[in-house]
Design a protein around this motif. Structure first.
Motif, PDB file in Angstrom:
ATOM      1  N   ARG A 143       3.082   3.916  11.623  1.00 15.77           N
ATOM      2  CA  ARG A 143       3.435   2.762  12.445  1.00 15.77           C
ATOM      3  C   ARG A 143       2.838   2.930  13.840  1.00 15.77           C
ATOM      4  NH1 ARG A 143       8.098  -0.860  12.411  1.00 15.77           N
ATOM      5  NH2 ARG A 143       9.114   0.384  10.834  1.00 15.77           N
ATOM      6  N   GLY A 144       2.051   1.962  14.271  1.00 15.99           N
ATOM      7  CA  GLY A 144       1.449   2.022  15.606  1.00 15.99           C
ATOM      8  C   GLY A 144       2.303   1.265  16.608  1.00 15.99           C
ATOM      9  N   PRO A 145       1.960   1.360  17.909  1.00 13.12           N
ATOM     10  CA  PRO A 145       2.735   0.658  18.928  1.00 13.12           C
ATOM     11  C   PRO A 145       2.727  -0.851  18.658  1.00 13.12           C
ATOM     12  CG  PRO A 145       0.971   2.001  19.928  1.00 13.12           C
ATOM     13  CD  PRO A 145       0.810   2.090  18.445  1.00 13.12           C
ATOM     14  N   GLY A 146       3.907  -1.455  18.751  1.00 13.75           N
ATOM     15  CA  GLY A 146       4.011  -2.902  18.589  1.00 13.75           C
ATOM     16  C   GLY A 146       3.854  -3.393  17.161  1.00 13.75           C
ATOM     17  N   MET A 147       3.766  -2.464  16.215  1.00 16.35           N
ATOM     18  CA  MET A 147       3.554  -2.867  14.822  1.00 16.35           C
ATOM     19  C   MET A 147       4.901  -3.248  14.195  1.00 16.35           C
ATOM     20  SD  MET A 147       1.322  -0.441  12.420  1.00 16.35           S
ATOM     21  CE  MET A 147       0.608  -0.942  10.904  1.00 16.35           C
ATOM     22  N   GLU A 148       4.964  -4.426  13.600  1.00 17.28           N
ATOM     23  CA  GLU A 148       6.194  -4.851  12.930  1.00 17.28           C
ATOM     24  C   GLU A 148       6.255  -4.209  11.547  1.00 17.28           C
ATOM     25  OE1 GLU A 148       8.523  -6.636  14.290  1.00 17.28           O
ATOM     26  OE2 GLU A 148       7.376  -7.016  16.116  1.00 17.28           O
ATOM     27  N   ARG A 149       7.469  -4.227  10.963  1.00 15.70           N
ATOM     28  CA  ARG A 149       7.658  -3.637   9.642  1.00 15.70           C
ATOM     29  C   ARG A 149       6.726  -4.285   8.607  1.00 15.70           C
ATOM     30  NH1 ARG A 149      11.700  -5.271   6.723  1.00 15.70           N
ATOM     31  NH2 ARG A 149      12.299  -4.093   4.890  1.00 15.70           N
ATOM     32  N   ALA A 150       6.596  -5.603   8.695  1.00 15.47           N
ATOM     33  CA  ALA A 150       5.733  -6.301   7.735  1.00 15.47           C
ATOM     34  C   ALA A 150       4.273  -5.857   7.899  1.00 15.47           C
ATOM     35  CB  ALA A 150       5.846  -7.806   7.909  1.00 15.47           C
ATOM     36  N   ASP A 151       3.851  -5.607   9.158  1.00 11.91           N
ATOM     37  CA  ASP A 151       2.475  -5.136   9.386  1.00 11.91           C
ATOM     38  C   ASP A 151       2.274  -3.764   8.739  1.00 11.91           C
ATOM     39  OD1 ASP A 151       2.164  -7.355  11.020  1.00 11.91           O
ATOM     40  OD2 ASP A 151       2.634  -6.250  12.862  1.00 11.91           O
ATOM     41  N   LEU A 152       3.297  -2.930   8.897  1.00 14.53           N
ATOM     42  CA  LEU A 152       3.212  -1.579   8.330  1.00 14.53           C
ATOM     43  C   LEU A 152       3.122  -1.645   6.804  1.00 14.53           C
ATOM     44  CD1 LEU A 152       3.488   1.522   9.046  1.00 14.53           C
ATOM     45  CD2 LEU A 152       5.881   1.285   8.393  1.00 14.53           C
ATOM     46  N   LEU A 153       3.970  -2.485   6.213  1.00 16.40           N
ATOM     47  CA  LEU A 153       3.958  -2.615   4.752  1.00 16.40           C
ATOM     48  C   LEU A 153       2.621  -3.190   4.284  1.00 16.40           C
ATOM     49  CD1 LEU A 153       7.601  -3.916   4.182  1.00 16.40           C
ATOM     50  CD2 LEU A 153       6.710  -1.670   3.544  1.00 16.40           C
ATOM     51  N   ALA A 154       2.098  -4.151   5.024  1.00 17.57           N
ATOM     52  CA  ALA A 154       0.819  -4.755   4.635  1.00 17.57           C
ATOM     53  C   ALA A 154      -0.305  -3.724   4.722  1.00 17.57           C
ATOM     54  CB  ALA A 154       0.512  -5.956   5.528  1.00 17.57           C
ATOM     55  N   ILE A 164       4.482   0.071  -4.787  1.00 18.76           N
ATOM     56  CA  ILE A 164       3.217  -0.684  -4.762  1.00 18.76           C
ATOM     57  C   ILE A 164       2.224  -0.046  -5.737  1.00 18.76           C
ATOM     58  CG2 ILE A 164       1.221  -1.368  -3.346  1.00 18.76           C
ATOM     59  CD1 ILE A 164       3.174  -1.392  -0.903  1.00 18.76           C
ATOM     60  N   ALA A 165       2.049   1.272  -5.626  1.00 20.18           N
ATOM     61  CA  ALA A 165       1.070   1.955  -6.487  1.00 20.18           C
ATOM     62  C   ALA A 165       1.438   1.776  -7.958  1.00 20.18           C
ATOM     63  CB  ALA A 165       0.999   3.439  -6.137  1.00 20.18           C
ATOM     64  N   ARG A 166       2.711   1.950  -8.264  1.00 22.43           N
ATOM     65  CA  ARG A 166       3.177   1.866  -9.653  1.00 22.43           C
ATOM     66  C   ARG A 166       2.916   0.481 -10.244  1.00 22.43           C
ATOM     67  NH1 ARG A 166       8.529  -0.067 -12.327  1.00 22.43           N
ATOM     68  NH2 ARG A 166       7.352  -0.321 -14.237  1.00 22.43           N
ATOM     69  N   THR A 167       3.159  -0.550  -9.421  1.00 21.15           N
ATOM     70  CA  THR A 167       2.973  -1.920  -9.904  1.00 21.15           C
ATOM     71  C   THR A 167       1.523  -2.180 -10.309  1.00 21.15           C
ATOM     72  OG1 THR A 167       4.725  -2.614  -8.422  1.00 21.15           O
ATOM     73  CG2 THR A 167       3.305  -4.356  -9.245  1.00 21.15           C
ATOM     74  N   HIS A 168       0.606  -1.484  -9.636  1.00 19.31           N
ATOM     75  CA  HIS A 168      -0.813  -1.714  -9.914  1.00 19.31           C
ATOM     76  C   HIS A 168      -1.382  -0.710 -10.915  1.00 19.31           C
ATOM     77  CE1 HIS A 168      -0.929  -5.046  -7.216  1.00 19.31           C
ATOM     78  NE2 HIS A 168      -0.138  -4.355  -6.427  1.00 19.31           N
ATOM     79  N   ALA A 169      -0.483   0.000 -11.572  1.00 16.19           N
ATOM     80  CA  ALA A 169      -0.909   0.937 -12.625  1.00 16.19           C
ATOM     81  C   ALA A 169      -0.089   0.642 -13.879  1.00 16.19           C
ATOM     82  CB  ALA A 169      -0.706   2.370 -12.160  1.00 16.19           C
ATOM     83  N   PRO A 170      -0.226  -0.575 -14.428  1.00 12.35           N
ATOM     84  CA  PRO A 170       0.665  -0.994 -15.520  1.00 12.35           C
ATOM     85  C   PRO A 170       0.495  -0.192 -16.807  1.00 12.35           C
ATOM     86  CG  PRO A 170      -1.124  -2.590 -15.207  1.00 12.35           C
ATOM     87  CD  PRO A 170      -1.204  -1.629 -14.066  1.00 12.35           C
ATOM     88  N   ASP A 171      -0.648   0.493 -16.955  1.00 15.25           N
ATOM     89  CA  ASP A 171      -0.854   1.256 -18.197  1.00 15.25           C
ATOM     90  C   ASP A 171      -0.290   2.678 -18.110  1.00 15.25           C
ATOM     91  OD1 ASP A 171      -2.241  -0.977 -19.027  1.00 15.25           O
ATOM     92  OD2 ASP A 171      -4.184  -0.192 -18.339  1.00 15.25           O
ATOM     93  N   ALA A 181      10.189  -7.647   0.754  1.00 11.99           N
ATOM     94  CA  ALA A 181       9.151  -7.854   1.773  1.00 11.99           C
ATOM     95  C   ALA A 181       7.751  -7.683   1.166  1.00 11.99           C
ATOM     96  CB  ALA A 181       9.352  -6.876   2.934  1.00 11.99           C
ATOM     97  N   ILE A 182       7.559  -6.674   0.307  1.00  7.27           N
ATOM     98  CA  ILE A 182       6.209  -6.503  -0.268  1.00  7.27           C
ATOM     99  C   ILE A 182       5.911  -7.589  -1.310  1.00  7.27           C
ATOM    100  CG2 ILE A 182       5.864  -4.065   0.280  1.00  7.27           C
ATOM    101  CD1 ILE A 182       6.648  -3.371  -2.602  1.00  7.27           C
ATOM    102  N   LYS A 183       6.989  -8.116  -1.900  1.00  6.63           N
ATOM    103  CA  LYS A 183       6.799  -9.242  -2.823  1.00  6.63           C
ATOM    104  C   LYS A 183       6.297 -10.457  -2.031  1.00  6.63           C
ATOM    105  CE  LYS A 183       9.591  -9.311  -6.749  1.00  6.63           C
ATOM    106  NZ  LYS A 183      10.940  -9.407  -7.289  1.00  6.63           N
ATOM    107  N   GLU A 184       6.957 -10.699  -0.893  1.00 12.25           N
ATOM    108  CA  GLU A 184       6.554 -11.835  -0.054  1.00 12.25           C
ATOM    109  C   GLU A 184       5.114 -11.696   0.425  1.00 12.25           C
ATOM    110  OE1 GLU A 184       9.138 -12.797   3.367  1.00 12.25           O
ATOM    111  OE2 GLU A 184      10.684 -12.970   1.805  1.00 12.25           O
ATOM    112  N   LEU A 185       4.691 -10.458   0.654  1.00 13.29           N
ATOM    113  CA  LEU A 185       3.318 -10.215   1.113  1.00 13.29           C
ATOM    114  C   LEU A 185       2.317 -10.251  -0.049  1.00 13.29           C
ATOM    115  CD1 LEU A 185       4.139  -7.298   3.586  1.00 13.29           C
ATOM    116  CD2 LEU A 185       3.123  -9.495   4.245  1.00 13.29           C
ATOM    117  N   GLY A 186       2.822 -10.462  -1.246  1.00 15.72           N
ATOM    118  CA  GLY A 186       1.936 -10.532  -2.415  1.00 15.72           C
ATOM    119  C   GLY A 186       1.417  -9.166  -2.846  1.00 15.72           C
ATOM    120  N   LEU A 187       2.127  -8.098  -2.439  1.00 22.07           N
ATOM    121  CA  LEU A 187       1.645  -6.754  -2.770  1.00 22.07           C
ATOM    122  C   LEU A 187       2.133  -6.266  -4.124  1.00 22.07           C
ATOM    123  CD1 LEU A 187       2.068  -5.133   0.760  1.00 22.07           C
ATOM    124  CD2 LEU A 187      -0.079  -5.679  -0.391  1.00 22.07           C
ATOM    125  N   ILE A 188       3.177  -6.901  -4.638  1.00 19.04           N
ATOM    126  CA  ILE A 188       3.635  -6.550  -5.993  1.00 19.04           C
ATOM    127  C   ILE A 188       3.851  -7.838  -6.773  1.00 19.04           C
ATOM    128  CG2 ILE A 188       4.687  -4.351  -5.416  1.00 19.04           C
ATOM    129  CD1 ILE A 188       7.457  -5.737  -5.616  1.00 19.04           C
TER     130      ILE A 188
END
Ligand SMILES: NC(=O)c1ccc[n+]([C@@H]2O[C@H](COP(=O)([O-])OP(=O)(O)OC[C@H]3O[C@@H](n4cnc5c(N)ncnc54)[C@H](O)[C@@H]3O)[C@@H](O)[C@H]2O)c1
Ligand SMILES: O=C(O)C[C@H](O)C(=O)O
Length: 327
Positions: free
Chosen positions: A92-103, A139-146, A320-327
């Motif tokens: 997390r950098g200065p001024g970074m919101e949680r959503a930015d960090l997750l993205a 996130i990683a697990r969702t993109h490794a369905p096999d 939050a990661i669902k909303e960001l389209g990450l899973i």
């Protein structure tokens, strides 16, 4: 000597990487009879530093180290890999919101999950260390369905070891005398280190300490230890984090002792009311190379409330990661 096992470490040029790689190469993770081939994954600007670490690994002349590859390409890094330690993450950098960090972390863990899915060995085991570890693992697990879901884990072992030390110091006993410690929930300040099931001398530790100490000293000390280390060292925990990663993978591969368990974040099957699919800290045993969640522990109202609060935080991160389209 057997055939070398390929172990991939991401963020290999970072401070945890530096504390981790030498111990893996010396055999402390997979045992004294298992040669290892190391794959170091880094971002392009850090490749030179990773090469420096590889030079030092060479200079140790570890008999078990059969080779080192360095790359900035996830597909090459995970090709044929059996153990993946996902350490590199975006802090997390200065001024970074949680959503930015997750993205930002989605940008790392999505392609790494995809690469693991495409090219890792069939027996792949993944440990996510980079924060927010549980959600990065999701996130990683969702993109490794096999890849079977139970191969994706996140690290609670540092919290577990911290809790063992704090409890042992309180009781004036050795850490090895405390068994059945559990860290429930998220690797964050909401985690719940559980002394009601932890034992010393065959009795719950909670019965042997004052409740006020348990609630107002022990839990916050363990849960906020990461921040206390950052405050004291000016950098986040590194050697202790690497040590916990070694403990986690060693127990996963070699098994946990009879009558004891450890803490790991594994994909929930709905046990203890943790929504299915969340990657949450649980009491776990390992045998035959797979984790099992310890069943049928009673949670009183105090423990139930703490577990639920941390699990609610995990569910919020998942949303939050669902909303960001990450899973
Ligand atoms: N789960 C835990 O118990 C625990 C404990 C301590 C630290 N951590 C976390 O571990 C992570 C690493 O900590 P550190 O002290 O080693 O940090 P660090 O900044 O020293 O090193 C991180 C490394 O990751 C690399 N990196 C960044 N993006 C990458 C990518 N896409 N692929 C490969 N490498 C990449 C960076 O170049 C850097 O070298 C942090 O997220 C930290 O918060 C977790
Ligand atoms: O890197 C951090 O924020 C802290 C780390 O997760 C720790 O528990 O030491």
């Amino acid at each position: 000597m057997g055939t070398p096992v390929t172990v991939t470490v991401t963020g290999a040029a970072g401070q945890i990487g530096y504390a981790l790689l030498f111990r893996i190469a010396s055999g402390q993770m997979l045992g004294p009879d298992t040669p290892v081939r190391l794959r170091l994954l880094e971002i392009t600007p850090a490749l030179k530093a990773a090469e420096g670490t590889a030079m030092e690994l060479d200079d140790c002349a570890f008999p078990l180290l059969s080779g080192i590859d360095i790359t900035d390409d996830a597909r090459k890094a995970f090709d044929g890999t059996s153990v993946a330690l996902l350490v590199g993450a975006r802090p997390r950098g200065p001024g970074m919101e949680r959503a930015d960090l997750l993205a930002a972390n989605g940008g790392i863990f999505k392609p790494q999950g995809e690469a693991i899915n495409a090219v890792a060995a069939d027996d792949i085991k993944v440990l996510v260390v980079g924060n927010p570890a549980n959600t990065n693992a999701l996130i990683a697990r969702t993109h490794a369905p096999d890849v079977p879901a139970d191969r994706f884990t996140a690290m609670m072992r540092l919290d577990h070891n911290r809790a063992l030390s704090q409890a042992a110091q309180k009781l004036g006993v050795g850490v090895a005398d405390i068994t059945r410690m559990t860290i429930w929930g998220n690797h964050s300040a909401s985690q719940y280190p559980d002394l009601f099931h932890a034992q010393f001398g065959g009795r719950p530790v909670a019965e042997q300490v004052e409740h006020d100490w348990l609630e107002n000293t022990f839990i916050p000390t363990v849960a906020k230890r990461g921040a206390a280390i950052i405050d004291a060292r000016g950098a986040s925990s590194a050697a202790s984090a690497a040590n916990a990663a070694i403990d986690h993978v060693r127990d996963w591969v070699a098994g946990t002792p009879e009558d004891d368990w450890v803490s790991a974040a594994v994909v929930s099957d709905g046990s203890y009311g943790v929504p299915e699919g969340l990657i949450s800290g649980f009491p776990v045993t390992s045998s035959g190379g797979s984790w099992q969640i310890v069943q049928n522990l009673e949670l009183d109202d105090f423990s139930r409330g703490k577990v639920d609060a941390s699990v609610a935080e995990l569910a919020g991160e998942r949303d939050a990661i669902k909303e960001l389209g990450l899973i």
